[in-house]
Design a protein around this motif. Structure first.
Motif, mmCIF file in Angstrom:
data_model
loop_
_atom_site.group_PDB
_atom_site.id
_atom_site.type_symbol
_atom_site.label_atom_id
_atom_site.label_comp_id
_atom_site.label_asym_id
_atom_site.label_seq_id
_atom_site.Cartn_x
_atom_site.Cartn_y
_atom_site.Cartn_z
ATOM 1 N N ILE A 129 0.844 -1.199 0.000
ATOM 2 C CA ILE A 129 0.000 0.000 0.000
ATOM 3 C C ILE A 129 0.881 1.253 0.000
ATOM 4 O O ILE A 129 0.618 2.215 -0.739
ATOM 5 C CB ILE A 129 -0.962 -0.042 1.209
ATOM 6 C CG1 ILE A 129 -1.993 -1.173 1.001
ATOM 7 C CG2 ILE A 129 -1.665 1.298 1.400
ATOM 8 C CD1 ILE A 129 -2.835 -1.490 2.223
ATOM 9 N N LEU A 130 1.948 1.218 0.814
ATOM 10 C CA LEU A 130 2.849 2.383 0.865
ATOM 11 C C LEU A 130 3.518 2.644 -0.480
ATOM 12 O O LEU A 130 3.774 3.793 -0.842
ATOM 13 C CB LEU A 130 3.922 2.173 1.944
ATOM 14 C CG LEU A 130 3.436 2.318 3.390
ATOM 15 C CD1 LEU A 130 4.531 1.892 4.360
ATOM 16 C CD2 LEU A 130 3.011 3.756 3.684
ATOM 17 N N SER A 131 3.806 1.560 -1.214
ATOM 18 C CA SER A 131 4.463 1.760 -2.515
ATOM 19 C C SER A 131 3.545 2.536 -3.461
ATOM 20 O O SER A 131 4.012 3.327 -4.281
ATOM 21 C CB SER A 131 4.898 0.422 -3.128
ATOM 22 O OG SER A 131 3.784 -0.333 -3.574
ATOM 23 N N VAL A 132 2.235 2.327 -3.307
ATOM 24 C CA VAL A 132 1.283 3.095 -4.130
ATOM 25 C C VAL A 132 1.179 4.519 -3.600
ATOM 26 O O VAL A 132 1.136 5.486 -4.364
ATOM 27 C CB VAL A 132 -0.107 2.406 -4.165
ATOM 28 C CG1 VAL A 132 -1.076 3.196 -5.049
ATOM 29 C CG2 VAL A 132 0.017 0.973 -4.667
ATOM 30 N N HIS A 133 1.165 4.650 -2.240
ATOM 31 C CA HIS A 133 1.103 5.997 -1.645
ATOM 32 C C HIS A 133 2.210 6.884 -2.208
ATOM 33 O O HIS A 133 1.982 8.056 -2.505
ATOM 34 C CB HIS A 133 1.291 5.922 -0.123
ATOM 35 C CG HIS A 133 0.081 5.435 0.622
ATOM 36 N ND1 HIS A 133 0.080 5.288 1.991
ATOM 37 C CD2 HIS A 133 -1.153 5.064 0.215
ATOM 38 C CE1 HIS A 133 -1.107 4.857 2.384
ATOM 39 N NE2 HIS A 133 -1.867 4.695 1.327
ATOM 40 N N THR A 134 3.432 6.331 -2.303
ATOM 41 C CA THR A 134 4.564 7.154 -2.751
ATOM 42 C C THR A 134 4.265 7.808 -4.090
ATOM 43 O O THR A 134 4.411 9.021 -4.260
ATOM 44 C CB THR A 134 5.843 6.291 -2.863
ATOM 45 O OG1 THR A 134 6.063 5.651 -1.615
ATOM 46 C CG2 THR A 134 7.050 7.141 -3.220
ATOM 47 N N THR A 135 3.799 7.008 -5.033
ATOM 48 C CA THR A 135 3.506 7.571 -6.361
ATOM 49 C C THR A 135 2.388 8.612 -6.269
ATOM 50 O O THR A 135 2.464 9.679 -6.879
ATOM 51 C CB THR A 135 3.103 6.442 -7.329
ATOM 52 O OG1 THR A 135 4.225 5.579 -7.491
ATOM 53 C CG2 THR A 135 2.698 6.988 -8.687
ATOM 54 N N LEU A 136 1.361 8.292 -5.452
ATOM 55 C CA LEU A 136 0.214 9.205 -5.400
ATOM 56 C C LEU A 136 0.547 10.504 -4.663
ATOM 57 O O LEU A 136 -0.043 11.550 -4.946
ATOM 58 C CB LEU A 136 -0.986 8.486 -4.784
ATOM 59 C CG LEU A 136 -1.432 7.258 -5.596
ATOM 60 C CD1 LEU A 136 -2.638 6.596 -4.957
ATOM 61 C CD2 LEU A 136 -1.739 7.628 -7.041
#
Ligand SMILES: Cc1cc2nc3c(=O)[nH]c(=O)nc-3n(C[C@H](O)[C@H](O)[C@H](O)COP(=O)(O)O)c2cc1C
Length: 178
Positions: A129-136
């Motif tokens: 989930i955090l890996s997606v947060h970074t991009t967003l």
């Protein structure tokens, strides 16, 4: 409000979670709920080897997501299975096509959340989930997470998740779907 649910699912668990998100969002007045799939990038022979052909047949009716869908949405939620504690490559590749949207600032200030699925209980939902947060975060979006502690669940403050079990035997529980 246009609410976009974009996800990738190889064996159907993330798809089941996406349907539950859609059911919940449809209860919000004046909300248009749009479900869409992140495009597949794996060749058919690899999908066949891992047994994904049959499960994927049940989700082909969901339209494939476009950059226009993303830019037009007011709020969105992203669903990805864990891949070695990271988002799946299909989603990564999709994000790598969003440079134009980033430059235009199309997602700045929009609310979004992320949900996930892993085979095991601590199999990497949170870093995924955090890996997606970074991009967003680069896209200037506002994060909303979820959490509960009253029973064993895939969910955490980072976002919603489920535990699929080895070979995918376990399906999202009532509280994960809720
Ligand atoms: C290449 C690959 C890597 C995976 N890595 C992990 C992992 O790090 N931890 C884990 O618990 N499950 C892992 N899994 C299991 C998937 O997360 C699981 O199949 C998925 O959550 C099921 O969701 P789906 O039915 O929507 O595809 C991996 C699966 C594949 C194919």
């Amino acid at each position: 409000m246009k609410f976009l649910i974009l996800y990738y699912s190889m064996f159907g668990h993330v798809h089941r979670m996406a349907e539950a998100v859609a059911d919940g969002a449809r209860d919000v007045p004046d909300t248009e709920v749009i479900l869409c799939r992140i495009p597949e990038t794996l060749p058919p022979d690899v999908l066949e080897k891992v047994g994904a052909i049959e499960p994927q047949k049940s989700i082909t009716h969901i339209p494939v997501c476009t950059l226009q869908d993303l830019a037009a949405a007011d709020a969105m939620i992203f669903g990805t299975p864990t891949r070695f504690g990271n988002m799946c490559g299909q989603m990564r590749q999709f994000f790598d096509t969003t440079g134009g949207i980033w430059k235009a600032g199309s997602l700045v200030g929009k609310v979004r959340s992320v949900f996930s699925s892993s085979a095991t209980q601590h199999g990497g939902q949170e870093p995924t989930i955090l890996s997606v947060h970074t991009t967003l975060l680069y896209h200037g979006m506002i994060i909303a997470g979820q959490a509960r502690l009253d029973e064993i669940t895939g969910c955490s403050p980072y976002g919603t998740s489920t535990i699929a079990g080895n070979e995918g035997w376990r399906w999202p529980s009532e509280n994960e779907l809720a």
